[in-house]
Design a protein around this motif. Sequence first.
Motif, PDB file in Angstrom:
ATOM      1  N   PRO A  24     -11.908  43.203  90.686  1.00  0.00           N
ATOM      2  CA  PRO A  24     -13.205  43.832  90.881  1.00  0.00           C
ATOM      3  C   PRO A  24     -14.140  43.410  89.752  1.00  0.00           C
ATOM      4  CG  PRO A  24     -11.740  45.362  89.799  1.00  0.00           C
ATOM      5  CD  PRO A  24     -10.931  44.109  90.060  1.00  0.00           C
ATOM      6  N   SER A  25     -15.365  43.882  89.760  1.00  0.00           N
ATOM      7  CA  SER A  25     -16.275  43.588  88.659  1.00  0.00           C
ATOM      8  C   SER A  25     -15.751  44.214  87.372  1.00  0.00           C
ATOM      9  CB  SER A  25     -17.680  44.109  88.968  1.00  0.00           C
ATOM     10  OG  SER A  25     -17.642  45.491  89.304  1.00  0.00           O
ATOM     11  N   ALA A  26     -15.993  43.527  86.249  1.00  0.00           N
ATOM     12  CA  ALA A  26     -15.400  43.918  84.969  1.00  0.00           C
ATOM     13  C   ALA A  26     -16.293  44.893  84.209  1.00  0.00           C
ATOM     14  CB  ALA A  26     -15.122  42.677  84.129  1.00  0.00           C
ATOM     15  N   ASN A  27     -16.613  45.995  84.860  1.00  0.00           N
ATOM     16  CA  ASN A  27     -17.426  47.041  84.253  1.00  0.00           C
ATOM     17  C   ASN A  27     -16.683  48.360  84.351  1.00  0.00           C
ATOM     18  OD1 ASN A  27     -17.829  46.713  87.140  1.00  0.00           O
ATOM     19  ND2 ASN A  27     -19.301  48.374  86.998  1.00  0.00           N
ATOM     20  N   ALA A  28     -17.098  49.326  83.554  1.00  0.00           N
ATOM     21  CA  ALA A  28     -16.597  50.679  83.750  1.00  0.00           C
ATOM     22  C   ALA A  28     -17.115  51.175  85.093  1.00  0.00           C
ATOM     23  CB  ALA A  28     -17.073  51.584  82.624  1.00  0.00           C
ATOM     24  N   SER A  29     -16.302  51.902  85.826  1.00  0.00           N
ATOM     25  CA  SER A  29     -16.654  52.354  87.168  1.00  0.00           C
ATOM     26  C   SER A  29     -17.983  53.089  87.161  1.00  0.00           C
ATOM     27  CB  SER A  29     -15.556  53.268  87.711  1.00  0.00           C
ATOM     28  OG  SER A  29     -15.769  53.528  89.070  1.00  0.00           O
ATOM     29  N   THR A  30     -18.821  52.773  88.139  1.00  0.00           N
ATOM     30  CA  THR A  30     -20.179  53.286  88.392  1.00  0.00           C
ATOM     31  C   THR A  30     -21.242  52.560  87.578  1.00  0.00           C
ATOM     32  OG1 THR A  30     -20.461  55.096  86.758  1.00  0.00           O
ATOM     33  CG2 THR A  30     -19.230  55.611  88.784  1.00  0.00           C
ATOM     34  N   ARG A  31     -20.894  51.805  86.549  1.00  0.00           N
ATOM     35  CA  ARG A  31     -21.882  51.116  85.723  1.00  0.00           C
ATOM     36  C   ARG A  31     -22.397  49.865  86.440  1.00  0.00           C
ATOM     37  NH1 ARG A  31     -24.719  52.186  81.789  1.00  0.00           N
ATOM     38  NH2 ARG A  31     -24.172  50.410  80.482  1.00  0.00           N
ATOM     39  N   PRO A  32     -23.578  49.344  86.039  1.00  0.00           N
ATOM     40  CA  PRO A  32     -24.055  48.080  86.618  1.00  0.00           C
ATOM     41  C   PRO A  32     -23.039  46.968  86.377  1.00  0.00           C
ATOM     42  CG  PRO A  32     -25.817  49.153  85.381  1.00  0.00           C
ATOM     43  CD  PRO A  32     -24.560  49.924  85.084  1.00  0.00           C
ATOM     44  N   SER A  33     -22.888  46.099  87.352  1.00  0.00           N
ATOM     45  CA  SER A  33     -21.924  45.011  87.225  1.00  0.00           C
ATOM     46  C   SER A  33     -22.319  44.077  86.079  1.00  0.00           C
ATOM     47  CB  SER A  33     -21.840  44.235  88.534  1.00  0.00           C
ATOM     48  OG  SER A  33     -21.346  45.071  89.565  1.00  0.00           O
ATOM     49  N   PRO A  34     -21.324  43.476  85.396  1.00  0.00           N
ATOM     50  CA  PRO A  34     -21.607  42.627  84.242  1.00  0.00           C
ATOM     51  C   PRO A  34     -21.897  41.184  84.642  1.00  0.00           C
ATOM     52  CG  PRO A  34     -19.246  42.921  84.471  1.00  0.00           C
ATOM     53  CD  PRO A  34     -19.876  43.682  85.601  1.00  0.00           C
ATOM     54  N   THR A  35     -22.909  40.600  84.034  1.00  0.00           N
ATOM     55  CA  THR A  35     -23.247  39.218  84.340  1.00  0.00           C
ATOM     56  C   THR A  35     -23.145  38.308  83.117  1.00  0.00           C
ATOM     57  OG1 THR A  35     -25.603  39.690  84.002  1.00  0.00           O
ATOM     58  CG2 THR A  35     -24.747  39.852  86.258  1.00  0.00           C
ATOM     59  N   ILE A  36     -22.846  38.875  81.941  1.00  0.00           N
ATOM     60  CA  ILE A  36     -22.536  38.102  80.740  1.00  0.00           C
ATOM     61  C   ILE A  36     -21.361  38.780  80.039  1.00  0.00           C
ATOM     62  CG2 ILE A  36     -24.833  37.105  80.368  1.00  0.00           C
ATOM     63  CD1 ILE A  36     -25.459  39.303  78.411  1.00  0.00           C
ATOM     64  N   ALA A  37     -20.692  38.040  79.166  1.00  0.00           N
ATOM     65  CA  ALA A  37     -19.464  38.549  78.538  1.00  0.00           C
ATOM     66  C   ALA A  37     -19.707  39.800  77.709  1.00  0.00           C
ATOM     67  CB  ALA A  37     -18.840  37.456  77.680  1.00  0.00           C
ATOM     68  N   SER A  38     -20.871  39.903  77.062  1.00  0.00           N
ATOM     69  CA  SER A  38     -21.143  41.081  76.233  1.00  0.00           C
ATOM     70  C   SER A  38     -21.216  42.356  77.060  1.00  0.00           C
ATOM     71  CB  SER A  38     -22.438  40.886  75.427  1.00  0.00           C
ATOM     72  OG  SER A  38     -23.552  40.738  76.288  1.00  0.00           O
ATOM     73  N   HIS A  39     -21.626  42.258  78.329  1.00  0.00           N
ATOM     74  CA  HIS A  39     -21.609  43.435  79.207  1.00  0.00           C
ATOM     75  C   HIS A  39     -20.178  43.948  79.373  1.00  0.00           C
ATOM     76  CE1 HIS A  39     -25.480  41.939  81.444  1.00  0.00           C
ATOM     77  NE2 HIS A  39     -25.749  42.421  80.237  1.00  0.00           N
ATOM     78  N   VAL A  40     -19.252  43.015  79.566  1.00  0.00           N
ATOM     79  CA  VAL A  40     -17.843  43.381  79.729  1.00  0.00           C
ATOM     80  C   VAL A  40     -17.336  44.038  78.450  1.00  0.00           C
ATOM     81  CG1 VAL A  40     -15.537  42.567  80.322  1.00  0.00           C
ATOM     82  CG2 VAL A  40     -17.537  41.412  81.282  1.00  0.00           C
ATOM     83  N   TYR A  41     -17.661  43.428  77.321  1.00  0.00           N
ATOM     84  CA  TYR A  41     -17.204  43.961  76.032  1.00  0.00           C
ATOM     85  C   TYR A  41     -17.748  45.371  75.790  1.00  0.00           C
ATOM     86  CZ  TYR A  41     -16.043  44.136  71.072  1.00  0.00           C
ATOM     87  OH  TYR A  41     -15.525  44.505  69.849  1.00  0.00           O
ATOM     88  N   ASN A  42     -19.018  45.580  76.098  1.00  0.00           N
ATOM     89  CA  ASN A  42     -19.623  46.900  75.887  1.00  0.00           C
ATOM     90  C   ASN A  42     -18.930  47.980  76.704  1.00  0.00           C
ATOM     91  OD1 ASN A  42     -21.491  45.846  74.115  1.00  0.00           O
ATOM     92  ND2 ASN A  42     -23.114  45.644  75.649  1.00  0.00           N
ATOM     93  N   ASP A  43     -18.491  47.631  77.919  1.00  0.00           N
ATOM     94  CA  ASP A  43     -17.860  48.612  78.804  1.00  0.00           C
ATOM     95  C   ASP A  43     -16.370  48.772  78.552  1.00  0.00           C
ATOM     96  OD1 ASP A  43     -20.285  49.035  80.023  1.00  0.00           O
ATOM     97  OD2 ASP A  43     -19.586  48.606  82.058  1.00  0.00           O
ATOM     98  N   LEU A  44     -15.686  47.667  78.245  1.00  0.00           N
ATOM     99  CA  LEU A  44     -14.217  47.678  78.284  1.00  0.00           C
ATOM    100  C   LEU A  44     -13.545  47.345  76.955  1.00  0.00           C
ATOM    101  CD1 LEU A  44     -13.636  45.937  81.752  1.00  0.00           C
ATOM    102  CD2 LEU A  44     -13.888  48.373  81.255  1.00  0.00           C
TER     103      LEU A  44
END
Length: 403
Positions: free
Chosen positions: A194-214
Amino acid sequence: MRLGDDSSLITTYRASLRTHFSTWSRRTMSYTTKILPVDGSSITFKGDELEISDPVTKKNLETAAKVLTTTHDVIGFPTETVYGLGGSALSDESVKSIYKAKNRPADNPLIVHVSSISQLKRKILPPNYQIPKVYESLIHKFWPGPLTILLPVHESSPISKFVTAGQSTFAVRIPQHPVARALIALSDTPLAAPSANASTRPSPTIASHVYNDLQGRIPYILDGGSCDFGVESTVVDGLVDPPMLLRPGGVSLEEIKSVGGEPWKDVVVAKKTAGKTEAVRTPGMKYRHYSPTARVVLFVNCGDGKEAIDNYISSHNLQDCKIALLKSRHFVGISSTSANKESIDRELGTDGHTISHNLFRYLREVDETGVDMIFVEGIEETNEGLAVMNRLSKAALEVVDGQ
């Protein structure tokens, strides 16, 4: 046992899933999350044969592949749509790690990603099974790419029951992004992702989005730069007549009809949200999605937006709120007389591809500035606009319709 569409069986299955995941998710594990750079331009496929010219990229991909094949941990990685969170689709424990990292509802199925049709046949499908002809032209055009198809789950299927949420079909695609394909090929493992975000959050489109959530929840994130499409894959079901578009995404409805030909000319677009007791046939059909912390309000059919925004701010006493405006084709901005606090404007773009590419990134970006409200200009639900409005309707807590 594989469950079909019997509602009582699915309800019982979902209840047992919730109990199972509630007990399992109380186990905690913390990681020092590392971001590993990878260069997609150094990766090539000749047929199904993989070549990687950059030694750093090769080493980091091999590190991630080893995690996927020797542990039950999951990896963040780029695809052409959004960043994915991948674990072996053939392992219950790996799939449970995905749900745990995201805090994802257990009855929300996952999409399986494979590196090639030959891997799909070798690893998942039963011997001599033929992919239904209804998909033939779509696969030829859009694989690898942002198209997901539904196939039947056979009795001998090795796919984890947690991937399908107990249903009789599974969703699968071949990603176009070279990093995603290389990771799957190197591990020789179909990945539930699935998308690499915390559930319900906007989907990540750069690596820093993933890092911020997970961060702290996963060991590695492969950083392959910004995603191209910016919204998830299109999901279609050709096993029913007429066929259905279950989730709009990187391949438009118009493209499905044009490329799919006669079998797809009467394709039905599924409703945006499944009912509370209805089985979720594909990700994105249930639960709140794509939502930043700030309250999102979607404006449609509101001309240049001036009157609609002024009226909304006045009627809701928002003069002292910090507001962000994501505008595209018609909106001009927020009047200085409407709000006493600073407002932020972002241009989503004027064409569908640019708008979809920027949508999740700007939702996250303005949210991180601490705004109270995010006003978004809606667009026509044609071509890429269908996928954009699908996401916005789920991110928004309120819709203002000027008609």
